[in-house]
Design a protein around this motif. Structure first.
Motif, mmCIF file in Angstrom:
data_model
loop_
_atom_site.group_PDB
_atom_site.id
_atom_site.type_symbol
_atom_site.label_atom_id
_atom_site.label_comp_id
_atom_site.label_asym_id
_atom_site.label_seq_id
_atom_site.Cartn_x
_atom_site.Cartn_y
_atom_site.Cartn_z
ATOM 1 N N GLY A 58 48.024 36.238 31.122
ATOM 2 C CA GLY A 58 47.665 34.935 31.667
ATOM 3 C C GLY A 58 48.042 33.812 30.727
ATOM 4 N N ASP A 60 47.098 32.459 34.698
ATOM 5 C CA ASP A 60 47.787 32.544 35.985
ATOM 6 C C ASP A 60 46.760 32.296 37.088
ATOM 7 N N HIS A 61 47.146 31.478 38.078
ATOM 8 C CA HIS A 61 46.291 31.222 39.230
ATOM 9 C C HIS A 61 46.826 31.878 40.498
ATOM 10 N N THR A 62 47.864 32.672 40.394
ATOM 11 C CA THR A 62 48.519 33.234 41.571
ATOM 12 C C THR A 62 47.694 34.369 42.165
ATOM 13 N N THR A 65 47.201 38.502 41.150
ATOM 14 C CA THR A 65 47.490 38.861 39.766
ATOM 15 C C THR A 65 46.194 39.118 39.017
ATOM 16 N N ALA A 67 45.378 38.251 35.950
ATOM 17 C CA ALA A 67 44.886 37.082 35.217
ATOM 18 C C ALA A 67 44.181 36.089 36.128
ATOM 19 N N SER A 68 44.591 36.010 37.397
ATOM 20 C CA SER A 68 43.977 35.035 38.296
ATOM 21 C C SER A 68 42.508 35.331 38.536
ATOM 22 N N ARG A 73 41.038 32.689 33.282
ATOM 23 C CA ARG A 73 42.384 33.074 33.746
ATOM 24 C C ARG A 73 43.190 33.788 32.672
ATOM 25 N N ARG A 74 42.499 34.312 31.652
ATOM 26 C CA ARG A 74 43.183 35.086 30.611
ATOM 27 C C ARG A 74 42.318 36.282 30.222
ATOM 28 N N ASN A 409 38.918 32.040 43.255
ATOM 29 C CA ASN A 409 40.242 32.578 43.563
ATOM 30 C C ASN A 409 40.586 32.265 45.006
#
Length: 723
Positions: A58, A60-62, A65, A67-68, A73-74, A409
């Motif tokens: 991360g 990442d907000h996708t 995934t 990390a999202s 987000r990590r 999310n």
């Protein structure tokens, strides 16, 4: 009872806390309101802030995934032999770790305290992860993380080191919660112990009947659940006028996916101080795989519980008047953490911690009868992975106050105030809806059904107009990946979102805009300050085009978000900024349009919809008539193209009109004096109007005083260009 709800669908439309050195810490709150969130007995430390030989994943907000779905987000990925070492933030003897392992795998983490390896290990498994809900539109495989807890059997102090090392299986560590577990409580005098009725504290035998007998025998008193682990194979019923009490959730553990299932109760049920840990690995909405399914009856309470691996923590129907749900932890549910499913009155849900829900973490859904005078207060919510942190679907005089919500999310805002009904009979929002003192961190998400984002705080007139008074005060929104405040009719039917005030908000770093308005309605903003806005202050593009306008009223004290996204045909991307002026772009298309009058279905939006075959027609025999378009921001318009439908049946005619402009929508000046313009199907029924140079205008108005072909003003398209 099933918790099935149709998931949102919409036509595609063109202590305040922070992370400091990876630790969730309290900051000095703004004087306007108290710090948000629950008072918790543990301190969380992010793995990415710890020392590691692994690798960070991360941010990442996708959707979809790993990390999202992580806190912040990590997270930290450990291959076999790699470790992550935390500096303990406080005195502790217990730890809970949020983690992920690859699908189909299980194993353990070795645990080290100040370099010494413990005999105990921390079990990890993918059994409760990778949930699929294909019947929910827009969902993907989700629910990647789970939680695993451990008593260290020793005390550690602030500054000590606790490390976790992967052995034989890849583990991604998200966050660790350190706490000092209370010693086991002692048996209350006069209580009925489940072990006296034959319950097996080893967890090997079936203790269901022993629990039932104890509940029956203790009517008016206390059922005691001593330290140990108890296995129940079916739910309890007939629970009323009784207290079920354990020695503390670290010590008294019930293994059951269905603890109480009953449609009614006389009430006075008090459940406290033990854990209920289920074996729910999928979301099956036809199954009541919940800690409580149904009713506890009036004047009941749930406190000090650890609820994990269930479908829903509490799915509440029937009479639960004056219920108090407080000081609980609800983790790893495949659907909601708690849902007040209609009829609730005077319910207080406060000071709870919720993490990793597969639907709304906390919800009120006014089905069959309205939830009334109930509240969600001072709760901390982290990582709902398929819906909202808090959702209010209908109800009367509801309060959402002083909550802390982080890392939503797909399909979810931090807070949703909505008239989405899902089923009938539904009771829309009514009375006063109070949303006060909430802090939203990294909330809001891309909605794959809409193909555009959801804001951190969303007001949604999904199935009917917002008629309640919605009062949003003292809100803190930080690091929203998209917008801060969203006003939308999520069904795409353009119901009005109105009667809304937003007072005293602090918005810091939004990916796109501060205000995202996508339906007709109005809101007044006072004392709303924004910094680090990614694209523009306001996106104001009601859908469907021509359905009406959304009025943003500046009540004073606002700053940092006075610009407007200029192009309703495109969506701002995070950090994009307003598009550069394009002399060939039609500034009017899709913008809010109003008129002094309309004939039948020929509404103003038809003149800005990009379709020359549809048209606006004013009220007949009532000149003069005005058509006004809000361009969203000041524009140096130099050319207009006016159209009527091109078909020959539209015979030639002359319309007399002037062009007016305004910067504020109130005071208009004449840009071009009145003259005659001839529309002729032989030349495409199109007229070009060149405007003189001068100051920019935001509001463009055509003032029509005559039409030789019909006793009304008529335009199929109005186009405006910079050159």
């Amino acid at each position: 009872m099933s918790s099935t709800r149709s998931v949102r669908s919409m036509p595609a439309l063109g202590a305040v806390v922070a992370l400091a050195a990876g630790m969730l810490v309290a900051l000095t709150p703004a004087p306007a309101h108290a710090a948000a969130g629950a008072t918790l007995p543990f301190t969380s430390v992010e793995a990415e802030a710890a020392t590691t030989t692994g690798s960070t994943v991360g941010p990442d907000h996708t959707q979809g995934t790993l990390a999202s779905e992580a806190s912040g987000r990590r997270a930290v990925r450990l291959n076999s032999g790699q470790r992550v070492e935390f500096t303990v933030p406080r005195a502790a003897d217990a730890v809970n770790v949020a983690y992920n392992v690859p699908d189909g795998q299980s194993g353990s983490l070795d645990v080290y305290v100040n370099g010494a390896k413990l005999a105990k290990t921390l079990p990890v498994t993918s059994q409760y992860s990778y949930v699929d809900t294909g019947w929910i539109a827009g969902s993907r495989t989700h629910h990647f993380f789970a939680n695993s807890r451990l008593l260290l059997d020793r005390n550690v102090q602030a500054g000590d080191k606790v490390a976790f090392q992967a052995t034989g299986v890849q583990v991604t560590v998200d966050v660790a919660d350190f706490e000092q577990a209370a010693a086991p409580a002692t048996r209350p005098a006069g209580s009925v112990s489940v072990t006296d009725r034959g319950a097996d504290p080893s967890g090997r035998g079936d203790s269901t009947q022993a629990f039932r007998e104890a509940v029956s025998a203790a009517r008016g008193g206390v059922v005691w659940i001593p330290p140990g682990e108890y296995r129940l194979t079916s739910a309890l019923g007939g629970v009323q006028n009784v207290t079920l009490q354990g020695a503390g959730h670290w010590h008294s553990v019930v293994r059951s996916s269905r603890f109480i299932d009953q449609s009614s109760s006389a009430g006075n049920v008090h459940i406290k101080d033990f854990a209920v840990i289920g074996e729910v690995t999928e979301r099956v909405d036809s199954q009541p795989d919940n800690f409580v399914n149904g009713s506890l009856g009036p004047n009941s309470s749930v406190s000090g519980m650890w609820l994990q691996h269930l479908k829903v923590g509490l799915w509440l129907t029937g009479n639960n008047d004056n219920l108090v749900v407080e000081n609980n932890r609800i983790l790893d549910t495949t659907a909601d953490g708690l849902n007040l499913n209609g009829t609730a009155k005077g319910v207080r849900v406060r000071n709870n911690f919720l993490r990793n829900q597969g639907d709304d973490s906390l919800a009120m859904w006014s089905l069959n009868a309205p939830n009334t005078q109930s509240s969600f207060e001072n709760n901390t919510i982290s990582q709902p992975n398929l819906a909202n942190g808090i959702a209010i679907y209908g109800g009367t005089d509801i309060t959402v106050k002083d909550n802390l919500i982080a890392d939503t999310n797909a399909l979810g805002s931090g807070i949703a105030i909505s008239n989405q009904k899902f089923l009938d009979p539904f009771h829309p929002l009514a009375g006063t809806i109070t949303v006060s003192g909430n802090t939203l961190v990294r909330t809001g998400a891309m909605n794959p059904n809409w193909n555009h984002p959801m804001g951190a705080l969303r007001v949604d007139s999904y199935d009917s107009a917002i008629e309640a008074q919605v009062r949003i005060t003292d809100t803190t929104i930080t690091d929203s990946p998209y917008s801060a405040f969203e006003f939308v009719s999520g069904s795409g039917r353009g119901y009005a979102a109105r009667n809304i005030t937003v007072d005293g908000a602090t918005v810091t770093r939004t990916g796109t805009v501060a205000v995202q308005a996508e339906t007709q309605g109005a809101a007044t903003f006072r004392g709303v300050t924004a910094t680090g806005v990614g694209s523009a202050g306001v996106y104001n593009c009601p859908y469907p085009s021509g359905s009406g306008t959304f009025t943003v009223t500046d009540g004073g004290g606002n700053s940092g978000w006075n610009s407007t996204w200029a192009d309703c045909s495109t969506w701002p991307e995070p950090g994009q900024g307003n598009p550069d002026p394009d002399p060939d772009r039609n500034l009017v298309r899709g913008r809010p349009a109003t008129a002094t009058g309309s004939q039948d279905v020929y509404t103003p939006g038809r003149a800005v919809d990009g379709d020359a075959n549809s048209y606006w027609e004013s009220a007949n025999h009532a000149f003069p008539q005005d058509l006004t378009v809000d361009l969203g921001s000041s524009q140096a318009v130099r050319r207009l193209v006016l159209k009527l439908p091109p078909q020959a049946v539209w015979q030639a005619r002359t319309q007399t009109l002037s062009v007016q402009g305004s910067t504020d929508g109130s005071a208009y000046t004449t840009v071009l004096a009145a003259r005659d313009y001839r529309f002729d199907p032989a030349t495409g029924n199109t007229v070009t109007v060149n405007l003189p140079s001068g100051p920019g205008l935001r509001h463009l108005r055509l003032h029509v005083t005559g039409n030789t072909g019909w006793p009304a003003a008529q335009f199929s398209e109005v186009e405006a260009y910079l050159s």
